[in-house]
Design an enzyme around this catalytic site. Structure first.
Site, PDB file in Angstrom:
ATOM      1  N   ARG A  72       0.901  -1.289  -0.083  1.00 54.59           N
ATOM      2  CA  ARG A  72      -0.036  -0.075  -0.163  1.00 54.59           C
ATOM      3  C   ARG A  72       0.942   1.389  -0.023  1.00 54.59           C
ATOM      4  NH1 ARG A  72      -3.587   0.412   5.166  1.00 54.59           N
ATOM      5  NH2 ARG A  72      -5.084  -1.270   4.228  1.00 54.59           N
ATOM      6  N   ARG A 141      -1.122   7.090   9.536  1.00 56.16           N
ATOM      7  CA  ARG A 141      -1.476   6.525   8.190  1.00 56.16           C
ATOM      8  C   ARG A 141      -1.515   7.286   7.197  1.00 56.16           C
ATOM      9  NH1 ARG A 141      -3.695   1.405   8.407  1.00 56.16           N
ATOM     10  NH2 ARG A 141      -2.881   0.113  10.020  1.00 56.16           N
ATOM     11  N   LYS A 203      -3.203   2.281  15.041  1.00 53.67           N
ATOM     12  CA  LYS A 203      -3.043   2.951  13.861  1.00 53.67           C
ATOM     13  C   LYS A 203      -3.582   4.368  14.242  1.00 53.67           C
ATOM     14  CE  LYS A 203      -5.851   0.390  11.679  1.00 53.67           C
ATOM     15  NZ  LYS A 203      -7.076  -0.553  10.904  1.00 53.67           N
ATOM     16  N   LYS A 205      -5.002   8.277  12.436  1.00 56.60           N
ATOM     17  CA  LYS A 205      -5.148   8.813  11.441  1.00 56.60           C
ATOM     18  C   LYS A 205      -5.738  10.355  11.071  1.00 56.60           C
ATOM     19  CE  LYS A 205      -7.013   4.367   9.409  1.00 56.60           C
ATOM     20  NZ  LYS A 205      -8.197   3.432   8.946  1.00 56.60           N
ATOM     21  N   CYS A 429     -15.760  -2.408   0.703  1.00 54.56           N
ATOM     22  CA  CYS A 429     -14.353  -2.634   1.035  1.00 54.56           C
ATOM     23  C   CYS A 429     -13.948  -3.772   0.269  1.00 54.56           C
ATOM     24  CB  CYS A 429     -14.302  -2.925   2.584  1.00 54.56           C
ATOM     25  SG  CYS A 429     -15.075  -4.428   3.008  1.00 54.56           S
ATOM     26  N   CYS A 435      -8.929 -10.407   2.010  1.00 56.01           N
ATOM     27  CA  CYS A 435      -9.117  -9.747   3.510  1.00 56.01           C
ATOM     28  C   CYS A 435      -9.054 -11.068   4.364  1.00 56.01           C
ATOM     29  CB  CYS A 435     -10.185  -8.756   3.787  1.00 56.01           C
ATOM     30  SG  CYS A 435     -10.045  -8.198   5.534  1.00 56.01           S
ATOM     31  N   CYS A 474     -17.070  -7.183   7.160  1.00 54.92           N
ATOM     32  CA  CYS A 474     -16.877  -7.324   8.721  1.00 54.92           C
ATOM     33  C   CYS A 474     -17.073  -6.054   9.494  1.00 54.92           C
ATOM     34  CB  CYS A 474     -15.716  -7.990   9.127  1.00 54.92           C
ATOM     35  SG  CYS A 474     -14.351  -6.794   9.216  1.00 54.92           S
ATOM     36  N   CYS A 478     -13.986  -0.398   7.360  1.00 58.69           N
ATOM     37  CA  CYS A 478     -12.898   0.082   6.083  1.00 58.69           C
ATOM     38  C   CYS A 478     -13.678   1.042   4.891  1.00 58.69           C
ATOM     39  CB  CYS A 478     -12.387  -0.850   5.391  1.00 58.69           C
ATOM     40  SG  CYS A 478     -11.383  -2.089   6.573  1.00 58.69           S
TER      41      CYS A 478
HETATM   42 FE1  SRM Z   1      -9.394  -1.045   6.822  1.00 64.64          FE
HETATM   43  C1  SRM Z   1      -7.859  -3.831   8.642  1.00 64.64           C
HETATM   44  C2  SRM Z   1      -8.412  -2.745   3.950  1.00 64.64           C
HETATM   45  C3  SRM Z   1      -9.633   1.618   5.178  1.00 64.64           C
HETATM   46  C4  SRM Z   1     -10.563   0.251   9.620  1.00 64.64           C
HETATM   47  N1  SRM Z   1      -8.487  -2.999   6.411  1.00 64.64           N
HETATM   48  C5  SRM Z   1      -7.922  -3.687   7.325  1.00 64.64           C
HETATM   49  C6  SRM Z   1      -7.163  -5.060   6.681  1.00 64.64           C
HETATM   50  C7  SRM Z   1      -5.684  -4.509   6.484  1.00 64.64           C
HETATM   51  C8  SRM Z   1      -7.327  -6.220   7.179  1.00 64.64           C
HETATM   52  C9  SRM Z   1      -6.368  -6.944   8.282  1.00 64.64           C
HETATM   53  O1  SRM Z   1      -6.051  -6.257   9.137  1.00 64.64           O
HETATM   54  O2  SRM Z   1      -6.150  -8.034   8.005  1.00 64.64           O
HETATM   55  C10 SRM Z   1      -7.922  -4.873   5.382  1.00 64.64           C
HETATM   56  C11 SRM Z   1      -7.159  -5.285   4.156  1.00 64.64           C
HETATM   57  C12 SRM Z   1      -7.908  -5.983   3.086  1.00 64.64           C
HETATM   58  C13 SRM Z   1      -7.271  -6.240   1.691  1.00 64.64           C
HETATM   59  O3  SRM Z   1      -7.474  -7.438   1.422  1.00 64.64           O
HETATM   60  O4  SRM Z   1      -7.108  -5.518   1.079  1.00 64.64           O
HETATM   61  C14 SRM Z   1      -8.134  -3.440   5.359  1.00 64.64           C
HETATM   62  N2  SRM Z   1      -9.008  -0.657   5.106  1.00 64.64           N
HETATM   63  C15 SRM Z   1      -8.724  -1.323   3.996  1.00 64.64           C
HETATM   64  C16 SRM Z   1      -9.003  -0.544   2.604  1.00 64.64           C
HETATM   65  C17 SRM Z   1      -8.131  -1.262   1.562  1.00 64.64           C
HETATM   66  C18 SRM Z   1     -10.542  -0.763   2.203  1.00 64.64           C
HETATM   67  C19 SRM Z   1     -10.715  -0.336   0.851  1.00 64.64           C
HETATM   68  O5  SRM Z   1     -11.678  -1.046   0.243  1.00 64.64           O
HETATM   69  O6  SRM Z   1     -10.522   0.561   0.489  1.00 64.64           O
HETATM   70  C20 SRM Z   1      -8.703   0.742   3.006  1.00 64.64           C
HETATM   71  C21 SRM Z   1      -7.239   1.237   3.202  1.00 64.64           C
HETATM   72  C22 SRM Z   1      -7.246   2.552   3.532  1.00 64.64           C
HETATM   73  C23 SRM Z   1      -5.865   3.053   3.307  1.00 64.64           C
HETATM   74  O7  SRM Z   1      -5.354   3.227   2.090  1.00 64.64           O
HETATM   75  O8  SRM Z   1      -4.959   3.061   4.237  1.00 64.64           O
HETATM   76  C24 SRM Z   1      -9.136   0.491   4.671  1.00 64.64           C
HETATM   77  N3  SRM Z   1      -9.902   0.656   7.451  1.00 64.64           N
HETATM   78  C25 SRM Z   1     -10.073   1.732   6.614  1.00 64.64           C
HETATM   79  C26 SRM Z   1     -10.882   2.891   7.175  1.00 64.64           C
HETATM   80  C27 SRM Z   1     -11.319   4.112   6.653  1.00 64.64           C
HETATM   81  C28 SRM Z   1     -10.655   5.153   6.668  1.00 64.64           C
HETATM   82  O9  SRM Z   1      -9.389   4.915   7.341  1.00 64.64           O
HETATM   83  O10 SRM Z   1     -10.911   6.411   6.274  1.00 64.64           O
HETATM   84  C29 SRM Z   1     -11.144   2.149   8.552  1.00 64.64           C
HETATM   85  C30 SRM Z   1     -12.254   2.917   9.345  1.00 64.64           C
HETATM   86  C31 SRM Z   1     -11.530   4.064  10.172  1.00 64.64           C
HETATM   87  C32 SRM Z   1     -10.955   3.695  11.441  1.00 64.64           C
HETATM   88  O11 SRM Z   1      -9.561   3.563  11.252  1.00 64.64           O
HETATM   89  O12 SRM Z   1     -11.521   3.778  12.446  1.00 64.64           O
HETATM   90  C33 SRM Z   1     -10.604   1.091   8.671  1.00 64.64           C
HETATM   91  N4  SRM Z   1      -9.354  -1.589   8.913  1.00 64.64           N
HETATM   92  C34 SRM Z   1      -9.957  -1.035   9.807  1.00 64.64           C
HETATM   93  C35 SRM Z   1      -9.992  -1.814  10.993  1.00 64.64           C
HETATM   94  C36 SRM Z   1     -10.696  -1.538  12.283  1.00 64.64           C
HETATM   95  C37 SRM Z   1      -9.556  -0.520  13.145  1.00 64.64           C
HETATM   96  C38 SRM Z   1     -10.002  -0.168  14.598  1.00 64.64           C
HETATM   97  O13 SRM Z   1      -9.108   0.092  15.231  1.00 64.64           O
HETATM   98  O14 SRM Z   1     -11.231  -0.038  14.785  1.00 64.64           O
HETATM   99  C39 SRM Z   1      -9.204  -2.953  10.730  1.00 64.64           C
HETATM  100  C40 SRM Z   1      -9.008  -4.137  11.579  1.00 64.64           C
HETATM  101  C41 SRM Z   1      -7.600  -3.785  12.621  1.00 64.64           C
HETATM  102  O15 SRM Z   1      -6.813  -2.840  12.540  1.00 64.64           O
HETATM  103  O16 SRM Z   1      -7.402  -4.612  13.384  1.00 64.64           O
HETATM  104  C42 SRM Z   1      -8.761  -2.989   9.293  1.00 64.64           C
HETATM  105 FE1  SF4 Z   2     -11.769  -6.741   5.544  1.00 60.64          FE
HETATM  106 FE2  SF4 Z   2     -13.661  -6.059   7.144  1.00 60.64          FE
HETATM  107 FE3  SF4 Z   2     -12.113  -3.889   6.186  1.00 60.64          FE
HETATM  108 FE4  SF4 Z   2     -13.646  -5.172   4.641  1.00 60.64          FE
HETATM  109  S1  SF4 Z   2     -14.091  -4.000   6.604  1.00 60.64           S
HETATM  110  S2  SF4 Z   2     -11.421  -4.733   3.999  1.00 60.64           S
HETATM  111  S3  SF4 Z   2     -13.818  -7.061   5.497  1.00 60.64           S
HETATM  112  S4  SF4 Z   2     -11.454  -5.731   7.624  1.00 60.64           S
END
Ligand code: SRM
Ligand code: SF4
Length: 563
Positions: A72, A141, A203, A205, A429, A435, A474, A478
């Protein structure tokens, strides 16, 4: 005091993120990394995954999982030169399996890179002037910033701040250069003055929004900065803290939270403010329970007043009273628009961020053709990625418009001419098959699901109604679903929670309406609600607002304070 989580040990013992990554990468016996290195890789912008579609078959065949990795980019504000787009396109085509994926934080992921190709892919990225440092992991991030294509001067100013902040808060460790490039290994004793030797608890943001557009969902950021424009100039920023979207099913201690407004700063105080908030979280965030480690929980546990005072103390300034701002929308404005500098900007719909030549769709070729044209005739134009997984071709001279239009029509990039506003707004997502946390489909389900919802809208005379749909596999958030008018949250294969009642500007969270239902039930629920909306709505009323006014849904009270 609880014990620190195992990840804290891994970070501390890693010699500033080096661990045994170099050895892991060199090991030809397995497609995977050593267990601890899987965690450290995240700080380098990579993730180890396996193809879940074939996981069971490989297990039965006694084969190791089909491991691959995504990389990424760290891409503050989502801005690439056309030449950098071409470099990413080449990297994805040569080393990846699923084209280019535009993410909800304005950057690019390349999925499906095999371990033996990871270094070459990182080197190709570096050669184009980009990197993947801290794109994942417990650090700051990708810094997001409104794409704001029309106000060119203001965009340049805010983009410069986002970029400077991203660099300033980046790990100082040389681990990335030693692991991926050919920089000689060192002992890892350099200082990490801001992030600390154990980096952040979780993380972190930061995002910059420019009203009237809330295209980055500023209320979902750990630290949100809302530009206050007075007399056409940037006066400074209103500051929001403690946003976050993640939660776990059945765990009431975890919850999505909208960021709270704590005051106003001048624009030259951005770095001090960000440092103060980040180090407050570094020192007070929960390092024992990762589900409770985000800044939003620190804000709630310590209290907003405590956080405000602590930020002021660390920043060495007093926050001023917040100034007024108004958001009117957060979706993209697609199609061509002229900027204040006479250059043109084209908003392109990229369904669910996937830029891939597949099943007769040639979007990757189309973007490649556009970037090539720009490299040849207007190299200072930009490709700007949005936080809604879309892209802008920005800063284009008028004489190239027609040629770009031809390319967009030939390569499935002219959806803004044909797609409804519902179709243009939907976000999903990645979810399956890459994922590891996905419980249900998201991106892959959309091509069949979105038309079914659209058919319901059509049947109720709501053909071009701009309703937000956000889907995820889930509860992690994201696609920032808790801020959507309609959200679906994966619970199990084919089963989702239906959340309703967010507002179209991203300023109110939705609430659970039906739990654990399948597609036919989702469609039946929406059908009934669209019937009511079509007949009972007030003039100009949006769907989410209607659901709240009609008492269909009572949104959770936002933990929001005004300064
Ligand atoms: Fe996310 C984890 C994909 C934006 C909250 N996210 C993941 C992981 C890395 C799964 C993992 O930990 O094993 C996913 C990888 C999937 C894959 O196969 O690509 C994943 N997140 C994504 C992306 C690619 C979704 C998309 O369809 O675009 C986004 C990449 C963002 C980037 O470029 O940095 C993405 N994730 C977000 C956002 C939205 C945002 O940041 O604006 C959130 C919600 C905001 C937040 O952080 O609260 C988000 N992702 C999470 C979480 C929950 C974190 C938490 O502390 O609550 C996880 C799980 C974790 O971190 O344990 C997670
Ligand atoms: Fe994976 Fe859940 Fe994020 Fe979708 S919302 S990319 S299923 S961690």
């Amino acid at each position: 005091m609880s014990e620190p989580s195992d990840l804290e040990r891994i970070k501390r013992e890693s010699r500033h993120l080096r661990g045994s990554l170099r050895e892991s990468l060199a090991n030809p016996v397995t497609g995977a990394l050593n267990v601890d290195d899987v965690q450290l890789l995240k700080f380098h912008g990579g993730y180890q995954q396996d193809d879940r579609d074939v996981r069971e078959a490989r297990r039965l065949a006694k084969l190791e999982p089909d491991y691959s990795f995504f990389l990424r980019l760290r891409l503050p504000g989502g801005v690439l030169t056309p030449a950098q787009w071409l470099a990413m396109d080449a990297t994805a085509s040569r080393f990846g399996r699923r084209g280019i994926r535009l993410t909800t934080r304005q950057t690019i992921q390349v999925h499906g890179i095999e371990k033996r190709n990871l270094r070459a892919a990182a080197q190709a990225i570096h050669a184009s002037g980009l990197d993947t440092i801290a794109a994942c992991g417990d650090d700051n991030r990708n810094v997001v910033a409104s794409v704001n294509p029309l106000l060119s001067r203001l965009h340049a100013q805010i983009y410069a701040q986002a970029q400077a902040l991203s660099l300033h808060l980046r790990p100082q460790s040389r681990a990335w250069y030693e692991t991926w490039l050919n920089e000689p290994p060192t002992d890892g004793t350099e200082a990490e003055p801001l992030l600390g030797d154990a980096y952040l608890p979780r993380k972190f943001k930061i995002g910059f929004a420019v009203p009237p557009e809330n295209d980055i969902d500023v209320y979902s950021q750990d630290v949100g900065l809302v530009a206050i424009i007075e007399n056409g100039e940037l006066a400074g920023y209103d500051v929001l803290v403690g946003g976050g979207m993640g939660a776990s099913h059945g765990d009431a201690k975890t919850y999505p939270r909208m960021a709270s407004l704590i005051g106003f700063i001048a624009s030259d105080q951005v770095t001090a403010l960000a440092e103060a908030a980040l180090t407050t979280q570094r020192d007070h965030g929960d390092r024992s329970e990762r589900k409770h480690a985000r800044f939003k929980y620190t804000v709630d546990d310590k209290g907003l007043d405590w956080i405000r005072v602590e930020i002021e103390r660390r920043g060495g300034f007093a926050l001023q009273p917040a100034r007024a701002f108004e958001f009117t929308q957060r979706g993209e404005r697609f199609g061509w628009r002229e900027g204040e500098d006479g250059r043109w900007h084209l908003g392109l719909r990229i369904p669910f961020g996937r830029v891939h030549d597949k099943d007769g769709v040639t979007r990757q070729t189309g973007m490649h053709e556009i970037a090539k044209l720009l490299v040849e005739h207007s190299p200072d134009a930009q490709i700007r990625l949005t936080a809604n997984q879309n892209a802008f071709v920005a800063g284009v001279p008028a004489n190239l418009r027609e040629r770009i239009d031809i390319i967009t029509r030939q390569h499935d990039l002219a959806l803004h001419r044909s797609e409804t506003r519902f179709g243009l707004n939907a976000i999903a997502c990645v979810a399956l098959p890459t994922c590891g946390l996905a419980m249900a489909e998201a991106e892959r389900w959309m091509p069949s699901f979105v038309p079914r919802v659209q058919a319901l809208l059509d049947a109720h005379g709501l053909h071009d109604e701009p309703i937000d749909l956000r889907v995820r596999g889930c509860p992690n958030g994201c696609s920032r679903p808790y801020l959507a008018e309609i959200a679906l949250i994966g619970k199990a294969p084919g089963r989702y929670n239906l959340m309703l009642g967010g507002d179209h500007r991203g300023q109110r969270m939705n609430a659970l309406y039906r739990e654990n239902i399948v597609e036919s039930e989702i469609l039946a629920e929406l059908d009934a609600l669209f019937t009511r909306f079509a007949t009972e709505r007030e003039t100009g009323e949006h769907f989410g607002d209607f659901l709240v006014r009609a008492g269909v849904i009572a949104p959770p009270k936002a933990r929001e304070a005004t300064a």
